[in-house]
Every structure is written in structure tokens, then in C-alpha cells.
Write a protein that holds these residues in place. Structure first.
Motif, PDB file in Angstrom:
ATOM      1  N   ALA A  81       0.824  -1.204   0.000  1.00  0.00           N
ATOM      2  CA  ALA A  81       0.000   0.000   0.000  1.00  0.00           C
ATOM      3  C   ALA A  81       0.863   1.259   0.000  1.00  0.00           C
ATOM      4  O   ALA A  81       0.557   2.239  -0.692  1.00  0.00           O
ATOM      5  N   ALA A  82       1.949   1.232   0.756  1.00  0.00           N
ATOM      6  CA  ALA A  82       2.852   2.382   0.771  1.00  0.00           C
ATOM      7  C   ALA A  82       3.435   2.615  -0.612  1.00  0.00           C
ATOM      8  O   ALA A  82       3.574   3.761  -1.063  1.00  0.00           O
ATOM      9  N   GLY A  83       3.773   1.536  -1.311  1.00  0.00           N
ATOM     10  CA  GLY A  83       4.291   1.669  -2.672  1.00  0.00           C
ATOM     11  C   GLY A  83       3.265   2.246  -3.621  1.00  0.00           C
ATOM     12  O   GLY A  83       3.577   3.102  -4.463  1.00  0.00           O
ATOM     13  N   ALA A  84       2.014   1.781  -3.498  1.00  0.00           N
ATOM     14  CA  ALA A  84       0.943   2.312  -4.345  1.00  0.00           C
ATOM     15  C   ALA A  84       0.698   3.782  -4.034  1.00  0.00           C
ATOM     16  O   ALA A  84       0.428   4.588  -4.937  1.00  0.00           O
ATOM     17  N   ALA A  85       0.792   4.153  -2.760  1.00  0.00           N
ATOM     18  CA  ALA A  85       0.614   5.554  -2.376  1.00  0.00           C
ATOM     19  C   ALA A  85       1.740   6.418  -2.928  1.00  0.00           C
ATOM     20  O   ALA A  85       1.512   7.552  -3.373  1.00  0.00           O
ATOM     21  N   LEU A  86       2.959   5.887  -2.915  1.00  0.00           N
ATOM     22  CA  LEU A  86       4.095   6.628  -3.482  1.00  0.00           C
ATOM     23  C   LEU A  86       3.892   6.850  -4.975  1.00  0.00           C
ATOM     24  O   LEU A  86       4.134   7.945  -5.492  1.00  0.00           O
ATOM     25  N   ALA A  87       3.411   5.804  -5.675  1.00  0.00           N
ATOM     26  CA  ALA A  87       3.155   5.940  -7.112  1.00  0.00           C
ATOM     27  C   ALA A  87       2.099   7.007  -7.371  1.00  0.00           C
ATOM     28  O   ALA A  87       2.244   7.833  -8.286  1.00  0.00           O
ATOM     29  N   ALA A  88       1.030   7.010  -6.564  1.00  0.00           N
ATOM     30  CA  ALA A  88      -0.027   7.999  -6.745  1.00  0.00           C
ATOM     31  C   ALA A  88       0.499   9.414  -6.524  1.00  0.00           C
ATOM     32  O   ALA A  88       0.149  10.344  -7.256  1.00  0.00           O
ATOM     33  N   LYS A  89       1.370   9.557  -5.523  1.00  0.00           N
ATOM     34  CA  LYS A  89       1.919  10.883  -5.239  1.00  0.00           C
ATOM     35  C   LYS A  89       2.822  11.356  -6.372  1.00  0.00           C
ATOM     36  O   LYS A  89       2.724  12.511  -6.818  1.00  0.00           O
ATOM     37  N   LEU A  90       3.693  10.481  -6.853  1.00  0.00           N
ATOM     38  CA  LEU A  90       4.619  10.862  -7.916  1.00  0.00           C
ATOM     39  C   LEU A  90       3.890  11.166  -9.224  1.00  0.00           C
ATOM     40  O   LEU A  90       4.298  12.043  -9.992  1.00  0.00           O
ATOM     41  N   LYS A  91       2.796  10.450  -9.472  1.00  0.00           N
ATOM     42  CA  LYS A  91       2.029  10.667 -10.705  1.00  0.00           C
ATOM     43  C   LYS A  91       1.026  11.805 -10.579  1.00  0.00           C
ATOM     44  O   LYS A  91       0.462  12.262 -11.570  1.00  0.00           O
ATOM     45  N   GLY A  92       0.781  12.240  -9.345  1.00  0.00           N
ATOM     46  CA  GLY A  92      -0.162  13.331  -9.128  1.00  0.00           C
ATOM     47  C   GLY A  92      -1.593  12.966  -9.437  1.00  0.00           C
ATOM     48  O   GLY A  92      -2.369  13.803  -9.913  1.00  0.00           O
ATOM     49  N   THR A  93      -1.979  11.730  -9.145  1.00  0.00           N
ATOM     50  CA  THR A  93      -3.313  11.245  -9.504  1.00  0.00           C
ATOM     51  C   THR A  93      -4.384  11.543  -8.455  1.00  0.00           C
ATOM     52  O   THR A  93      -5.555  11.288  -8.697  1.00  0.00           O
ATOM     53  N   GLN A  94      -3.998  12.015  -7.295  1.00  0.00           N
ATOM     54  CA  GLN A  94      -4.915  12.210  -6.174  1.00  0.00           C
ATOM     55  C   GLN A  94      -5.398  10.883  -5.598  1.00  0.00           C
ATOM     56  O   GLN A  94      -6.346  10.842  -4.823  1.00  0.00           O
ATOM     57  N   GLY A  95      -4.748   9.801  -5.999  1.00  0.00           N
ATOM     58  CA  GLY A  95      -5.128   8.483  -5.516  1.00  0.00           C
ATOM     59  C   GLY A  95      -4.705   8.254  -4.078  1.00  0.00           C
ATOM     60  O   GLY A  95      -3.771   8.877  -3.571  1.00  0.00           O
ATOM     61  N   VAL A  96      -5.413   7.328  -3.432  1.00  0.00           N
ATOM     62  CA  VAL A  96      -5.140   6.949  -2.044  1.00  0.00           C
ATOM     63  C   VAL A  96      -4.945   5.445  -1.979  1.00  0.00           C
ATOM     64  O   VAL A  96      -5.569   4.698  -2.732  1.00  0.00           O
ATOM     65  N   ALA A  97      -4.062   4.996  -1.095  1.00  0.00           N
ATOM     66  CA  ALA A  97      -3.851   3.568  -0.884  1.00  0.00           C
ATOM     67  C   ALA A  97      -4.174   3.226   0.572  1.00  0.00           C
ATOM     68  O   ALA A  97      -3.892   4.010   1.477  1.00  0.00           O
ATOM     69  N   VAL A  98      -4.755   2.047   0.766  1.00  0.00           N
ATOM     70  CA  VAL A  98      -5.187   1.624   2.101  1.00  0.00           C
ATOM     71  C   VAL A  98      -4.617   0.250   2.417  1.00  0.00           C
ATOM     72  O   VAL A  98      -4.717  -0.672   1.599  1.00  0.00           O
ATOM     73  N   ALA A  99      -4.018   0.118   3.575  1.00  0.00           N
ATOM     74  CA  ALA A  99      -3.499  -1.170   4.044  1.00  0.00           C
ATOM     75  C   ALA A  99      -4.356  -1.652   5.206  1.00  0.00           C
ATOM     76  O   ALA A  99      -4.531  -0.939   6.196  1.00  0.00           O
ATOM     77  N   PHE A 100      -4.892  -2.865   5.078  1.00  0.00           N
ATOM     78  CA  PHE A 100      -5.636  -3.494   6.166  1.00  0.00           C
ATOM     79  C   PHE A 100      -4.741  -4.520   6.852  1.00  0.00           C
ATOM     80  O   PHE A 100      -3.992  -5.241   6.194  1.00  0.00           O
ATOM     81  N   PHE A 101      -4.820  -4.588   8.167  1.00  0.00           N
ATOM     82  CA  PHE A 101      -4.096  -5.610   8.919  1.00  0.00           C
ATOM     83  C   PHE A 101      -4.805  -5.813  10.256  1.00  0.00           C
ATOM     84  O   PHE A 101      -5.625  -4.999  10.667  1.00  0.00           O
ATOM     85  N   GLY A 102      -4.488  -6.907  10.903  1.00  0.00           N
ATOM     86  CA  GLY A 102      -5.134  -7.214  12.174  1.00  0.00           C
ATOM     87  C   GLY A 102      -4.275  -6.845  13.365  1.00  0.00           C
ATOM     88  O   GLY A 102      -3.202  -6.250  13.225  1.00  0.00           O
TER      89      GLY A 102
END
Length: 325
Positions: A125-146
């Protein structure tokens, strides 16, 4: 209560939660027949968490799930027929029948995958969030864990990097009170997992995970914060699972009436129905119709999954390597 939600949004939320519940309860029955290969970990009881978070996301946003990922998949919009076929190990499954219950993924829906490794979704999720930030897509990434995953080093590292790099990332700790059979009070060195957010310079909040409206409000604030470039957040959902860690788990580590008491007094679907009806936001007939439609949907999904073809030997090496242009 999120009374600002439209009737269509409320009905969609209820449909998502009801679909997860019926999907999981039907799998509980079907797994006992021996027709489903591998392990199955059911999400029943936790529906408000998935529905409340995913209500704020689009297909362009990404999530990374856990071994208990069916609810996250359904709430993110992954096809129910394809999911059921995947769990049955059929070629028509969303991953060709090769992943099964613990590895359902659908990149077109932003579902990076369920994951059999505890805590392993956080770095994805952190990697996907980094990609969204670098591309400027306004995208968000979410990590679920217990609560078990909350003690994993990979989760700490991902949270640290998300803050250092100011990433549009949410960390959702679904604290069911047990890491497999070990109670959280024995294994988590804090009363609230959300308190750990302070160590990584991000806001953290603990939410009643049985309350869809509370989840929706907290997740909405965190998603808006991430989209505005204000960085990551940690949300802890206090909730429980109704079934064992895996199908076949006798749950001897739980009090005799523990699950029954949660079902009778805290159930997220029942709370949603009562609050929506009492506030005059929805009608009984609308909710009952959804119940009927979902029952038929799951019935059809199981019937088709059982009759669908299995992967063949010729499928063995497909979907293994990526061909770059």
C-alpha cells in the motif's frame, strides 16, 4: 450518524455489508462439504469496516488486504461470481483459480490482493501511495491488517516511510481481539493500536468497528486528509469475527457465549437497519428487497462456481511472467 448520506449511498452500503455476510455464511456451509480447496478465513462480523472505508474510494484507489480478504474484495467492487469461482479453484475465477481464498486480486478494481503473509500488505500500500503521489493522480492507498499484523516490522516500516514521504496512505488495523488464538491483551503492548500512530508522526483514532456510520466518518476524514496532501493516518477498528481464525477452528480460546453476545447486541447489519429505519432514512421494504436479491446472487454464484471448469495443464505457466512492450 452520517445523515448527510443520500438514500442511494445508504442502500449501497447496506447491500455491500449484506453481500459480505451472506457470501461468508454460505462459504461456512460449503466449506464443510469438502469441495473447496485450501484454507478459508471468514470476514463475517467485520462488514462495517470494509463498507465504511471503501465508500470513500474509487477504482483508481488501491487497497492491500489480509488472509481474511473476502469482505475487502466485495466492498472494493470485485465481481462476486469471479470471487466464488476463484475460491472453488475454477478457471473462471478472478485469478484463474490459481490463487484461491487467500490470494484474490483484481488490479482493475484497485485490489492489490489478499495476502497470506501477516502484515505484508502495508509495504504494498505504501508503494501504491508513493506511485499515486509521484504521478499526481490524487489516488489513495489503504493497508488493512489485524492486531497480529500490528506487531509486524513490515507494518512499522511502511508507516514510518509513509510519514517520512508524506504519502496518501491509510493504515486500517482491524482489531478483532485475537491474533489467531492469542488474545490481544497478551500480545499487543498498548490498550489501543491507534496510539502507535504518535510514534510515526501521524494521527491515529480508535473507532467502534461495529458502527458503519462511525467508520464512515473516520475514514472519510482520513481519505480527505490524504487526498489533500496531508499525509497518512492510522485507524483502529474495534470489532470481532464471528467464525474461527480459519474454517475448522473450534474457538476454544473464546468464552462460551462471546460470539453470541456480539451477534445479539453489536451486529453491524442489525445496528444499521435499526438506525436507518428509526431515523426515517430507509424503508423496511427496501432493505428486505436487498436481502432477497443478495440471497439469490450468492445462490447463483455457488451454482455456477460448482459447474465451472477447472484450470488445465496448459494453464500452468500462464500469468507467471510479465511481458513488457
Amino acid at each position: 450518524m452520517s445523515t448527510h448520506l443520500s438514500q442511494d449511498q445508504l442502500l449501497h452500503a447496506y447491500k455491500v455489508m449484506r453481500t459480505i455476510r451472506v457470501f461468508e455464511e454460505r462459504l461456512h456451509v460449503e466449506f464443510a462439504t469438502g469441495e473447496i480447496p485450501g484454507f478459508v478465513h471468514l470476514y463475517a462480523g467485520e462488514e462495517a469496516s470494509a463498507a465504511g472505508v471503501m465508500a470513500h474510494l474509487t477504482d483508481d484507489d488501491c487497497i492491500a488486504s489480509t488472509h481474511r480478504g473476502h469482505g475487502h474484495c466485495i466492498a472494493k467492487g470485485v465481481d462476486v461470481y469471479g470471487m466464488m469461482a476463484e475460491i472453488y479453484g475454477k478457471k473462471t475465477g478472478v485469478c484463474g483459480g490459481k490463487g484461491g481464498s487467500m490470494h484474490i486480486a483484481d488490479l482493475e478494481k484497485g485490489m492489490l490482493g489478499a495476502n497470506g503473509i501477516v502484515g505484508a500488505g502495508a509495504p504494498l500500500a505504501a508503494g501504491a501511495a508513493l506511485a499515486a503521489k509521484l504521478k499526481g493522480t490524487q489516488g489513495v492507498a489503504v493497508a488493512f491488517f489485524g492486531d497480529g499484523g500490528s506487531n509486524e516490522g513490515a507494518v512499522f516500516e511502511a508507516m514510518n516511510l509513509a510519514s517520512v514521504w508524506n504519502l496518501p496512505c491509510l493504515f486500517i488495523a482491524e482489531n478483532i481481539g485475537y491474533a489467531e488464538a492469542t488474545a490481544s491483551v497478551w500480545s499487543v503492548a498498548s490498550d489501543h493500536i491507534a496510539d502507535r500512530a504518535a510514534g510515526f508522526g501521524m494521527p491515529g483514532v480508535t473507532v467502534d468497528g461495529f458502527d458503519f456510520f462511525a467508520v464512515h466518518e473516520a475514514a472519510g476524514a482520513a481519505v480527505a486528509r490524504a487526498r489533500a496532501g496531508e499525509g497518512p493516518s492510522l485507524i483502529e477498528m474495534k470489532l470481532t469475527r464471528y467464525y474461527g481464525h480459519f474454517e475448522g477452528d473450534a474457538q476454544t480460546y473464546r468464552a462460551p457465549d462471546e460470539v453470541k453476545n456480539f451477534r445479539d447486541t453489536r451486529d453491524c447489519l442489525q445496528q444499521f437497519r435499526e438506525r436507518s429505519l428509526n431515523a426515517g432514512l430507509l424503508k423496511v421494504t427496501q432493505l428486505d428487497q436487498i436481502d432477497q436479491d443478495v440471497e439469490q446472487l450468492i445462490e447463483d454464484a455457488v451454482r455456477l462456481a460448482k459447474s465451472d471448469p477447472k484450470p488445465q495443464a496448459s494453464d500452468l505457466l500462464t500469468d507467471v511472467y510479465v511481458s513488457y512492450p
